[in-house]
Design a protein around this motif. Structure first.
Motif, PDB file in Angstrom:
ATOM      1  N   GLU A 186      32.496  40.487  45.022  1.00  0.00           N
ATOM      2  CA  GLU A 186      32.548  41.110  43.694  1.00  0.00           C
ATOM      3  C   GLU A 186      33.337  40.241  42.718  1.00  0.00           C
ATOM      4  O   GLU A 186      32.958  40.094  41.558  1.00  0.00           O
ATOM      5  CB  GLU A 186      33.173  42.498  43.779  1.00  0.00           C
ATOM      6  CG  GLU A 186      32.280  43.544  44.408  1.00  0.00           C
ATOM      7  CD  GLU A 186      32.949  44.911  44.489  1.00  0.00           C
ATOM      8  OE1 GLU A 186      33.906  45.172  43.731  1.00  0.00           O
ATOM      9  OE2 GLU A 186      32.499  45.711  45.316  1.00  0.00           O
ATOM     10  N   ALA A 187      34.443  39.673  43.201  1.00  0.00           N
ATOM     11  CA  ALA A 187      35.265  38.816  42.341  1.00  0.00           C
ATOM     12  C   ALA A 187      34.498  37.571  41.918  1.00  0.00           C
ATOM     13  O   ALA A 187      34.615  37.121  40.774  1.00  0.00           O
ATOM     14  CB  ALA A 187      36.541  38.424  43.065  1.00  0.00           C
ATOM     15  N   GLN A 188      33.731  37.023  42.838  1.00  0.00           N
ATOM     16  CA  GLN A 188      32.940  35.838  42.507  1.00  0.00           C
ATOM     17  C   GLN A 188      31.921  36.161  41.422  1.00  0.00           C
ATOM     18  O   GLN A 188      31.694  35.364  40.509  1.00  0.00           O
ATOM     19  CB  GLN A 188      32.246  35.310  43.759  1.00  0.00           C
ATOM     20  CG  GLN A 188      31.590  33.965  43.575  1.00  0.00           C
ATOM     21  CD  GLN A 188      31.060  33.423  44.891  1.00  0.00           C
ATOM     22  OE1 GLN A 188      30.764  34.177  45.811  1.00  0.00           O
ATOM     23  NE2 GLN A 188      30.940  32.113  44.972  1.00  0.00           N
ATOM     24  N   GLN A 240      42.975  40.200  45.918  1.00  0.00           N
ATOM     25  CA  GLN A 240      44.400  40.191  46.254  1.00  0.00           C
ATOM     26  C   GLN A 240      44.844  41.559  46.770  1.00  0.00           C
ATOM     27  O   GLN A 240      45.628  41.644  47.711  1.00  0.00           O
ATOM     28  CB  GLN A 240      45.238  39.771  45.037  1.00  0.00           C
ATOM     29  CG  GLN A 240      45.033  38.320  44.651  1.00  0.00           C
ATOM     30  CD  GLN A 240      45.282  37.367  45.812  1.00  0.00           C
ATOM     31  OE1 GLN A 240      46.237  37.510  46.557  1.00  0.00           O
ATOM     32  NE2 GLN A 240      44.391  36.403  45.982  1.00  0.00           N
ATOM     33  N   ASP A 241      44.336  42.629  46.175  1.00  0.00           N
ATOM     34  CA  ASP A 241      44.669  43.984  46.634  1.00  0.00           C
ATOM     35  C   ASP A 241      44.221  44.194  48.076  1.00  0.00           C
ATOM     36  O   ASP A 241      44.974  44.724  48.901  1.00  0.00           O
ATOM     37  CB  ASP A 241      44.026  45.038  45.739  1.00  0.00           C
ATOM     38  CG  ASP A 241      44.653  45.115  44.355  1.00  0.00           C
ATOM     39  OD1 ASP A 241      45.763  44.557  44.161  1.00  0.00           O
ATOM     40  OD2 ASP A 241      44.024  45.728  43.467  1.00  0.00           O
ATOM     41  N   SER A 254      32.154  38.707  39.203  1.00  0.00           N
ATOM     42  CA  SER A 254      32.768  39.192  37.967  1.00  0.00           C
ATOM     43  C   SER A 254      33.843  38.264  37.406  1.00  0.00           C
ATOM     44  O   SER A 254      34.213  38.388  36.243  1.00  0.00           O
ATOM     45  CB  SER A 254      33.385  40.566  38.202  1.00  0.00           C
ATOM     46  OG  SER A 254      34.523  40.460  39.059  1.00  0.00           O
ATOM     47  N   GLY A 255      34.378  37.400  38.251  1.00  0.00           N
ATOM     48  CA  GLY A 255      35.470  36.524  37.832  1.00  0.00           C
ATOM     49  C   GLY A 255      36.834  37.191  37.876  1.00  0.00           C
ATOM     50  O   GLY A 255      37.829  36.605  37.472  1.00  0.00           O
ATOM     51  N   LYS A 256      36.907  38.419  38.381  1.00  0.00           N
ATOM     52  CA  LYS A 256      38.176  39.160  38.486  1.00  0.00           C
ATOM     53  C   LYS A 256      38.661  39.103  39.927  1.00  0.00           C
ATOM     54  O   LYS A 256      38.038  39.666  40.824  1.00  0.00           O
ATOM     55  CB  LYS A 256      37.986  40.607  38.047  1.00  0.00           C
ATOM     56  CG  LYS A 256      37.586  40.733  36.601  1.00  0.00           C
ATOM     57  CD  LYS A 256      37.404  42.181  36.219  1.00  0.00           C
ATOM     58  CE  LYS A 256      36.941  42.309  34.784  1.00  0.00           C
ATOM     59  NZ  LYS A 256      36.681  43.702  34.425  1.00  0.00           N
ATOM     60  N   ASN A 257      39.792  38.439  40.161  1.00  0.00           N
ATOM     61  CA  ASN A 257      40.302  38.227  41.516  1.00  0.00           C
ATOM     62  C   ASN A 257      41.313  39.277  41.966  1.00  0.00           C
ATOM     63  O   ASN A 257      41.774  39.227  43.099  1.00  0.00           O
ATOM     64  CB  ASN A 257      40.936  36.839  41.627  1.00  0.00           C
ATOM     65  CG  ASN A 257      39.897  35.745  41.525  1.00  0.00           C
ATOM     66  OD1 ASN A 257      38.789  35.912  42.012  1.00  0.00           O
ATOM     67  ND2 ASN A 257      40.239  34.654  40.880  1.00  0.00           N
ATOM     68  N   GLU A 258      41.665  40.231  41.109  1.00  0.00           N
ATOM     69  CA  GLU A 258      42.684  41.219  41.459  1.00  0.00           C
ATOM     70  C   GLU A 258      42.281  42.052  42.681  1.00  0.00           C
ATOM     71  O   GLU A 258      43.112  42.347  43.536  1.00  0.00           O
ATOM     72  CB  GLU A 258      42.978  42.158  40.284  1.00  0.00           C
ATOM     73  CG  GLU A 258      43.510  41.479  39.048  1.00  0.00           C
ATOM     74  CD  GLU A 258      42.419  40.901  38.149  1.00  0.00           C
ATOM     75  OE1 GLU A 258      41.267  41.377  38.185  1.00  0.00           O
ATOM     76  OE2 GLU A 258      42.726  39.944  37.431  1.00  0.00           O
ATOM     77  N   ALA A 259      41.018  42.428  42.759  1.00  0.00           N
ATOM     78  CA  ALA A 259      40.547  43.248  43.877  1.00  0.00           C
ATOM     79  C   ALA A 259      40.709  42.512  45.205  1.00  0.00           C
ATOM     80  O   ALA A 259      41.066  43.121  46.214  1.00  0.00           O
ATOM     81  CB  ALA A 259      39.101  43.667  43.668  1.00  0.00           C
TER      82      ALA A 259
END
Length: 108
Positions: A82-84, A93-94, A86-91
């Protein structure tokens, strides 16, 4: 069995495909624990009781490791995908922190 939040509300957890096997193992452990209680009630030899406690611990460890492996393979990898996209890496790391915390609890 888990208290973490799923990657998606509708997505099954990583262990879902093996749910019946986990339940079978846990019922077996439950029976072993009842057997240990019966051994104590019947004043069985302490070493025999300790042997059974060790067997329960090993069985629970196997369940824990399987669930952890499936969490990493499903939840962590899913968050990375999903991060790849969307570009959002927070998930990611969580999910990694969840897995790290779970490993810490298992090692205590």
């Amino acid at each position: 069995m888990t208290t973490g939040t799923p990657v998606e509300e509708t997505a099954p957890y990583g262990y879902t495909a093996d749910k019946d096997a986990y339940l079978k193992r846990l019922r077996r452990v439950e029976g072993q624990v009842r057997g240990i209680a019966r051994m104590v009630e019947e004043d069985k030899y302490c070493i025999d009781i300790l042997t059974q406690v060790a067997a329960v611990n090993k069985a629970l460890h196997a369940v824990s490791m399987g669930l952890l492996e499936e969490h990493i393979a499903h939840c962590v990898v899913g968050a990375a995908q999903e991060a790849q996209a969307s570009g959002k890496n927070e998930a990611v790391q969580d999910k990694v922190q969840e897995a790290t915390a779970a490993i810490g609890r298992l090692l205590r």
